[in-house]
Design an enzyme around this catalytic site. Structure first.
Site, PDB file in Angstrom:
ATOM      1  N   ASP A 131      29.472  39.700  53.443  1.00 39.60           N
ATOM      2  CA  ASP A 131      29.821  41.108  53.203  1.00 39.60           C
ATOM      3  C   ASP A 131      28.620  42.013  53.493  1.00 39.60           C
ATOM      4  OD1 ASP A 131      32.425  40.666  52.501  1.00 39.60           O
ATOM      5  OD2 ASP A 131      32.106  40.787  50.330  1.00 39.60           O
TER       6      ASP A 131
ATOM      7  N   GLU B  41      33.108  37.952  59.179  1.00 41.49           N
ATOM      8  CA  GLU B  41      33.177  36.587  59.731  1.00 41.49           C
ATOM      9  C   GLU B  41      31.920  36.266  60.548  1.00 41.49           C
ATOM     10  OE1 GLU B  41      35.436  34.347  59.013  1.00 41.49           O
ATOM     11  OE2 GLU B  41      36.527  35.760  57.753  1.00 41.49           O
TER      12      GLU B  41
HETATM   13 ZN   LIG Z   1      34.203  35.040  54.214  1.00 35.31          ZN
END
Ligand SMILES: [Zn+2]
Length: 425
Positions: free
Chosen positions: A364, A283
């Site tokens: 990621d 996030e």
């Molecule tokens: Zn995401």
């Protein structure tokens, strides 16, 4: 309805809306065939992580959601036709005019009735999804009384926020001259930003309880991560998502210094502290890469284009006549525009999905660099399993609809990222 003649504008709208629905149904059919064809075996990569029964559950849940989804698409098309060429809006216009209010307040009443009726018409499908499908797969935790109280709260909020908003927009349309759409867009943008700010503080607490994250391993891990990433937040909260559903999630809300990090209690139960840290690092990756600001910017730019087009359309008689509205009015223009917009924007869905998936890969990669890639991958596997998300979506269906990459592709990317990082060391 008397004397309605189909114009080329009518055919354009109906044609595009039917095409959008047909593509939606075609993709759903592809998804169904693909998931069914891969139901019997867990994909190799996940063979040691996901049981066959969990794989079956994910396939069955995915298939079970497709039928009401298809029904919803056809239903939405039929409602659009009923409101426009079917004469629904003309009927609603007569009802609103019968209240004997001023022109602008008649428009406000028209808009509020339209949204209220629209909400009620969607209710049966929502009740079916929540209490039949979600319940059958063990996800629904919502009681009937909570469902009813949520519904009333939503309707009251819609009136309290929607009526003044409608009043301002209609007043600008009536009194601000040819550039009304530019003022309306500026007001709309300010209103959206206000809502993003107000939502976590004033609206979300009406529906859920938020508690500060307890002291312990989890909290110290997260604080260390925030420090490592130079990220300032206005608090870490746990939300009682388990009141409504056992689906888990984590998210950020707010803007600027009012950013809050919110974990669903269901997510904290599913994941180890290091996995939660990796999910949060993902996030933070969205913030690091400015995804949130970019998305906001795109939204603001698209609404400018929308208001400019609406400003032009309100001047065209054919816009109203071709869609079953014989007394052009500002409030009818607003509703017509909202009703037909999806028929013109559906082709943008795969483009938006593509950019969204690109952002997910970037977030990621950030999580792999700043937390643990292995833990991110194991957290994702757990989340896919607990949410019964399919590991084998149809590639075209997924490319069109999915804002997040399918699990196999996403985890392959994370593993590549881990290798690259090891090579750099
Ligand atoms: Zn995401």
């Amino acid at each position: 309805m008397t004397g309605f003649t189909m114009t080329s504008w009518t055919w354009t709208v109906l044609g595009l809306a039917s095409l959008a629905t047909a593509i939606g149904l075609f993709l759903a059919e592809r998804q169904k065939m693909h998931v069914l064809a891969h139901r019997d075996a867990v994909p190799d990569r996940f063979a040691d992580k996901i049981s066959l029964s969990a794989h079956h559950k994910a396939a069955d849940y995915t298939l079970a959601k497709l039928a009401p989804g298809n029904f919803g698409q056809v239903y939405a098309l039929l409602l659009m036709v009923a409101w426009t060429v079917g004469g629904g809006l003309t009927l609603l216009d007569d009802v609103s005019a019968s209240f004997g209010l001023s022109e602008i307040w008649t428009g406000v009443a028209f808009l509020m009735l339209f949204f209220l009726i629209g909400h009620l018409l969607e209710l049966p499908l929502d009740i079916y999804t929540t209490f039949s499908i979600e319940a059958k797969f063990g996800f629904n935790k919502m009681t009937t009384s909570l469902y009813i109280s949520d519904m009333f709260k939503q309707m009251i909020l819609m009136l309290l926020i929607g009526a003044p908003l409608a009043w301002v927009i209609l007043s600008l349309m009536q009194g601000a001259g040819v550039w009304w759409w530019l003022y309306a867009w500026a007001f709309w943008t300010a209103f959206m930003l206000l809502m993003i700010w107000a939502y976590p503080t004033f609206i979300a607490p009406l529906f859920n309880k938020f508690k500060a994250l307890e002291e312990g391993e989890m909290k110290s891990r997260i604080e260390a991560l925030l420090q490592r990433c130079n990220f300032e937040s206005n608090g870490l909260f746990v939300m009682d998502g388990s009141r409504r559903s056992s689906h888990g999630n984590a998210y950020f809300t707010g803007l600027g210094n009012a950013k809050r990090i919110v974990f669903f209690d269901t997510l904290l139960k599913q994941l180890e502290p290091i996995e939660t840290e990796a999910v949060l690092a993902h996030e933070l990756g969205h913030f690091h890469h400015g995804h949130v600001k970019k998305r906001l910017f795109v939204m603001i730019a698209m609404s400018l284009a929308g208001f400019a087009i609406l400003g032009w359309l309100t001047q065209q008689g054919w816009f109203y006549n071709g869609l079953g509205v014989y007394h052009p009015s500002n409030h009818a223009a607003l509703v017509l525009f909202m009703l037909i917009l999806p028929a013109f924007t559906f082709a943008l869905d795969p483009v938006m999905s593509y950019f969204s998936r690109k952002n997910e890969f970037e977030a990621d990669a950030y999580a792999v660099s700043n937390s643990s890639g292995e833990s991110l991958a194991s957290a994702l596997v757990k989340m896919y399993e607990d949410n019964a998300s399919t590991l084998t979506p149809d590639p075209i269906y997924s490319a069109w609809h999915d804002s997040h990459p399918p699990a196999p592709i996403r985890i392959a990317h994370i593993e590549k990222q881990i290798e690259r990082q090891l090579a750099d060391k």
